[in-house]
Design an enzyme around this catalytic site. Sequence first.
Site: not given
Length: 466
Positions: A44, A49, A52, A116, A186, A190, A207, A444, A449
């Site tokens: 991330c 994330c 990006k 590790a 996604y 993006e 595809r 509004h 809304e």
Amino acid sequence: MAKTYDYDLFVIGAGSGGVRAARLTALGGKKVAVAEEHRVGGTCVIRGCVPKKFMVMASEVSHALEIAEGYGWTVDKATFDWPKFLETKDVEIARLSGIYVANLGKAGVDLIHGRAVLKDAHTVAILGKGEGGEDLIVTAERILVATGGRPWKPADLPGIDHAITSEEAFHLPELPKRILIAGGGYIAVEFAGIFAGLGVETTLIYRGPNILRGFDNDVRSHLAGELEKRGITVILGCQHTAIEKTATGLLNKFENGHEIETDVVMFATGRVPHVTDLGLATAGVELNEKGAIKVDEFSQTTADNIWAVGDVTDRINLTPVAIREAVAFHETVFRDNPQSYDHDNIASAVFSQPPVGVVGLSEHDARQTLGEIDVYVSRFRPMKYAFTGSDERVLMKLVVEAKSQKVVGVHIVGPESPEMIQLAAIAVKAGLTKAQWDATCAVHPTMAEELVMMKDKQTPGAMAVG
């Protein structure tokens, strides 16, 4: 006499899930260590994330400049400095990674930079990190695996070595003039929006019959159309047969016989759990049929003293989910407070352009699992674009269980939809009914809304307009 170990908890992987579990456990008075083979922060923060989102925000400026002219602004010729952006982005990522490192230190966690590998259920080797360059061997009463996932590319595709993944896209030495992105999830949509917004001639090829498999069908078709309005060429039902390097670029060959030459080819065809060469089998940790670590509802593996959280378990691969799983692990194992994280009704966002926000069931899944449902759909041109003459449109959709009238799905495509879906998720998680949504006064003028103003049920197969 009870056996003693070097650590009460050893965590493999310093991403969001691993760091959270390590910090909480250390702050609770336990001796904890974390091993990370790359940079602290995980997918991330380092290669997902966060960088990006910076790229998305940078690429959205071009669209904002187009809109500005409609509002009376005279905009001189704008230019984008890719190397400058990369430098600024990398400085910020380094700062964020440093915060993670500092927080581990403040909590008293031992941070070991290295790979590790499990030697048995209680023994970990950190490769090459011993004093003389040999492996560093440590023992732990309990072990948590939080190694995340990695991009996947089809290894048998001729020329696949010429293609990059999302991880390399963050560090391209120069901005290409032409790019082809293979994939329909996604990450693919993006990055298509990112590169198109930065002025790159962008082609998205997938595809399948439509992008964003697993999302609501109205969302999928609506977004595909909106991507094309942004100048992205979307090719569906087709895939590569080869990639060949030429004197002028990369020649993409497809199964339908067509060819496209681009400067960069990016594969965003999914991610897989990072389980390779971790010694899992040696420690008695089994994988499921999808190649992820098999865990129960409490994130415990098939080994009594080993747990796993986050993308390596391939449940719901989102950073906040990994963090919540880590908290539940800590509560269960170290606070004698058994918790299993509820994976239902988790909201998600796709930072495409326009973005997508969803929570709950799609129309198809709701019909399959609930039977009779009511569907409300609105498509409209938002106020922001109506003023400029743009043809971009917003999609909002509510899926309601007919009998209980609970809102079980919310789907939004349009500006600020990720911000809206966070709050809508509270209502869905709480099980509020359509009547309760309708009783909420609208704010509004806003796009949001519309979520409390949809009155007409959609007939199956019909297309709603606003």
